[in-house]
Design a protein around this motif. Sequence first.
Motif, PDB file in Angstrom:
ATOM      1  N   GLN A 248       1.523  11.539   3.947  1.00  0.00           N
ATOM      2  CA  GLN A 248       0.183  11.063   3.647  1.00  0.00           C
ATOM      3  C   GLN A 248      -0.041   9.885   2.605  1.00  0.00           C
ATOM      4  O   GLN A 248      -0.702   8.958   2.921  1.00  0.00           O
ATOM      5  CB  GLN A 248      -0.771  12.232   3.232  1.00  0.00           C
ATOM      6  N   LEU A 249       0.900  10.136   1.650  1.00  0.00           N
ATOM      7  CA  LEU A 249       0.837   9.194   0.501  1.00  0.00           C
ATOM      8  C   LEU A 249       1.240   7.648   1.031  1.00  0.00           C
ATOM      9  O   LEU A 249       0.612   6.869   0.973  1.00  0.00           O
ATOM     10  CB  LEU A 249       1.717   9.475  -0.563  1.00  0.00           C
TER      11      LEU A 249
ATOM     12  N   LYS B 132      -1.308   6.002   3.441  1.00  0.00           N
ATOM     13  CA  LYS B 132      -2.278   5.493   2.690  1.00  0.00           C
ATOM     14  C   LYS B 132      -2.193   4.268   1.742  1.00  0.00           C
ATOM     15  O   LYS B 132      -2.595   3.207   1.695  1.00  0.00           O
ATOM     16  CB  LYS B 132      -3.173   6.322   1.526  1.00  0.00           C
TER      17      LYS B 132
ATOM     18  N   LYS C  91      -1.861   1.387   4.480  1.00  0.00           N
ATOM     19  CA  LYS C  91      -3.096   0.728   4.735  1.00  0.00           C
ATOM     20  C   LYS C  91      -3.402   0.029   3.399  1.00  0.00           C
ATOM     21  O   LYS C  91      -4.034  -1.366   3.887  1.00  0.00           O
ATOM     22  CB  LYS C  91      -4.213   1.684   4.886  1.00  0.00           C
ATOM     23  N   LYS C  92      -3.130   0.079   2.218  1.00  0.00           N
ATOM     24  CA  LYS C  92      -3.529  -0.780   1.184  1.00  0.00           C
ATOM     25  C   LYS C  92      -2.664  -2.001   0.816  1.00  0.00           C
ATOM     26  O   LYS C  92      -2.950  -3.145   0.484  1.00  0.00           O
ATOM     27  CB  LYS C  92      -3.595   0.210  -0.042  1.00  0.00           C
TER      28      LYS C  92
END
Length: 161
Positions: free
Chosen positions: A143-144, A147, A150-151
């Motif tokens: 999950q990290l 994220k 995406k950034k």
Amino acid sequence: MDWCALELQAVYFSGKSMANEFKMLAEKENEAVPFPAKHRRPDWRSSGPKRLLPQLQTKVPTIRTWGKKMAVVIDEAFFGSLVGLDEEKHLSNSEIAWFVVGYDPKPGGWKLVPRKVVFTKLDASVKSLTGGVPLSRERFEEQLRAKLGKKMPSHPLAAGK
């Protein structure tokens, strides 16, 4: 003197302000609770472990020595977020009585209605409020990375390296 200790706990929300929903509720009658206009979610961690738990840990031991019980009123969604709450069968063996309420539609609005009463000890309540099923390390890191990807798509960790 006959009295009862009562703690009411609402659920905090994380995200944008709820002002739009309150405005919608005030301006027109709705058949259902309005869907949130902005991104927001219930914040069980702020509501339970950070707010309610310290109140119970401070008050229950004192009123227990006086031969009294603590009553806690929460809604059914909040109660549903409690993890593995061990119940007592009889009020006499409990320290806390959880009064679980719900919301039923009625003409012109909503009605707060009792759903159930659950008896517990303080230790069981502490365990339930602080418990949870932790993510595996692998799932957390996945999950990290998602994220991060995406950034910062070009970051080396975003690709799972």
